[in-house]
Design a protein around this motif. Structure first.
Motif, PDB file in Angstrom:
ATOM      1  N   ALA A  41       0.856  -1.188   0.000  1.00 57.44           N
ATOM      2  CA  ALA A  41       0.000   0.000   0.000  1.00 57.44           C
ATOM      3  C   ALA A  41       0.890   1.235   0.000  1.00 57.44           C
ATOM      4  O   ALA A  41       1.734   1.396   0.887  1.00 57.44           O
ATOM      5  N   GLY A  42       0.717   2.085  -0.983  1.00 57.83           N
ATOM      6  CA  GLY A  42       1.506   3.307  -1.064  1.00 57.83           C
ATOM      7  C   GLY A  42       0.999   4.367  -0.101  1.00 57.83           C
ATOM      8  O   GLY A  42      -0.183   4.403   0.254  1.00 57.83           O
ATOM      9  N   ILE A  43       1.910   5.229   0.326  1.00 63.68           N
ATOM     10  CA  ILE A  43       1.556   6.379   1.167  1.00 63.68           C
ATOM     11  C   ILE A  43       1.455   7.608   0.275  1.00 63.68           C
ATOM     12  O   ILE A  43       2.437   8.036  -0.329  1.00 63.68           O
ATOM     13  N   CYS A  44       0.262   8.148   0.178  1.00 64.62           N
ATOM     14  CA  CYS A  44      -0.003   9.359  -0.597  1.00 64.62           C
ATOM     15  C   CYS A  44      -0.071  10.545   0.362  1.00 64.62           C
ATOM     16  O   CYS A  44      -0.517  10.399   1.503  1.00 64.62           O
ATOM     17  N   HIS A  45       0.362  11.717  -0.112  1.00 65.74           N
ATOM     18  CA  HIS A  45       0.299  12.894   0.763  1.00 65.74           C
ATOM     19  C   HIS A  45      -1.134  13.187   1.199  1.00 65.74           C
ATOM     20  O   HIS A  45      -1.368  13.723   2.284  1.00 65.74           O
ATOM     21  N   SER A  46      -2.105  12.808   0.380  1.00 65.13           N
ATOM     22  CA  SER A  46      -3.493  13.036   0.775  1.00 65.13           C
ATOM     23  C   SER A  46      -3.869  12.191   1.986  1.00 65.13           C
ATOM     24  O   SER A  46      -4.750  12.576   2.772  1.00 65.13           O
ATOM     25  N   ASP A  47      -3.219  11.025   2.168  1.00 68.89           N
ATOM     26  CA  ASP A  47      -3.440  10.259   3.399  1.00 68.89           C
ATOM     27  C   ASP A  47      -3.074  11.109   4.617  1.00 68.89           C
ATOM     28  O   ASP A  47      -3.801  11.145   5.620  1.00 68.89           O
ATOM     29  N   ILE A  48      -1.935  11.778   4.510  1.00 68.24           N
ATOM     30  CA  ILE A  48      -1.445  12.600   5.615  1.00 68.24           C
ATOM     31  C   ILE A  48      -2.395  13.761   5.879  1.00 68.24           C
ATOM     32  O   ILE A  48      -2.744  14.057   7.035  1.00 68.24           O
ATOM     33  N   HIS A  49      -2.820  14.427   4.802  1.00 73.15           N
ATOM     34  CA  HIS A  49      -3.763  15.543   4.968  1.00 73.15           C
ATOM     35  C   HIS A  49      -5.007  15.100   5.731  1.00 73.15           C
ATOM     36  O   HIS A  49      -5.512  15.826   6.603  1.00 73.15           O
TER      37      HIS A  49
END
Length: 353
Positions: A41-49
């Protein structure tokens, strides 16, 4: 009849709280569902947001993740697109009405009923969706794309968001032979924009604050890299580009960047800064330029992108991490300290760890 299943997962219990390794429940398979054993599973910056509530209120507990790559483990009785053992990916959406004009045109992200996003969203059944930071997921077969055999699953996972987010505008605005394309930013999105635009045959220039990734940019197919800190860059490149793909979420001086376009050129934004862009109307009217935005892409374009990547030997450049490193990885993404996409090996999730 299928029964619910449980799976290890990484869950954010509250905004800004550390992730917990826990167990979640997945729904029973519906007739057109598949169950996927997730590998990466990739970590997208939108996950962080969303975990940090930087885009407004989020729903917790949250299991993020919309860059999912894995293998089909089980299929419902009416499934025709996939079979057990197939490599598949799931991106930002897991449902849509399938009946409106947008859905019928393969643009499910604009579903008139409202697309259901992979995590933190309310499904048509009233349940809150839980994403790909887990070892399995159940989705409608319509929203699982085939990952060609030539694509390693760790490199394929980020393509389900970063790949389609950059592929769709490059395709729409005609990146190809004879075209000059600038990519603003050389991060998780930008490095994919460079790879894809170069593979499409465009002459690619990277515009970034520093030149510390110039060697990488060249390796990925960029012909030029220039620093946006140097005011001469904007003078030198005035009127140069057919297309500019802006991948950063910074409050850029949009008028300066519009000045880099040729007549009829397009500046397409895929980043989401917190502030508003400001520019004079003459910056677009004077030479019939376009300032546009682009949001992911539909399922047909996502499959087309995966096939294109396999044909051209393109994958995301990734750093694979285990479940215990995700909180630290979030901080590093914010600091720009990743080349170029963190990918979680979900086999390392151990409930109670």
């Amino acid at each position: 009849m299928s029964t619910p299943t449980t799976t290890p997962a990484l869950s954010a219990p509250a905004a800004n709280a550390p992730f917990e390794q826990t167990t979640i429940e997945r729904r029973p398979l519906r007739d057109n569902d598949i169950r996927i054993d997730i590998r990466f599973a990739g970590i997208c910056h939108s996950d962080i947001h969303q975990v940090r509530e930087e885009w407004g209120q989020s729903t917790f507990p949250m299991v993020p993740g919309h860059e999912i790559a894995g293998v089909v483990a089980e299929v419902g009785p009416a499934v025709t697109r996939h079979q057990v053992g197939d490599q598949v990916g799931v991106g930002c959406m897991v449902d849509s009405c399938g009946e409106c004009e947008m859905c019928k045109n393969g643009e499910e992200q604009f579903c008139e009923k409202g697309a259901v996003f992979t995590y933190g969203d309310e499904g048509y059944d009233g349940e809150i969706t839980l994403g790909g930071y887990a070892q399995s997921i159940v989705v409608s077969e319509r929203f699982a794309c085939r990952i060609p055999d030539g694509l390693p699953l760790d490199q394929a996972a980020p393509l389900l968001c970063a790949g389609i987010t950059t592929y769709a505008p490059l395709k729409r605005w005609g990146a190809g032979p004879g075209k000059k394309v600038a990519v603003v930013g050389m991060g998780g999105l930008g490095h994919m924009g460079v790879k894809l635009a170069a593979a499409m045959g465009a002459e690619v220039t990277v515009l970034s604050r520093t030149l510390d990734k110039a060697d990488d940019a060249a390796t990925y197919g960029a012909a030029h890299q220039l620093s946006t800190k140097d005011p001469e860059t904007f003078e030198r490149l005035a009127g140069s580009f057919d297309l500019i793909l802006n991948t950063v979420s910074a409050d850029l001086p949009m008028g300066d960047y519009l000045g880099l376009l040729k007549p009829y050129g397009a500046l397409v934004n895929v980043g989401l800064p917190t502030g508003d862009y400001a520019f004079a109307p003459g910056a677009v009217v004077g030479r019939s330029k376009v300032l546009a935005g682009s949001m992911i892409g539909g399922i047909p374009d996502t499959q087309e992108m995966l096939d294109f990547c396999a044909e051209h030997g393109i994958g995301a450049t990734v750093e694979t991490i285990d479940a215990s490193q995700v909180d630290e990885a979030y901080d590093k993404v914010v600091a720009g300290d990743v080349r170029y996409r963190y990918v979680i090996d979900v086999a390392t999730i151990q409930p109670g760890a």
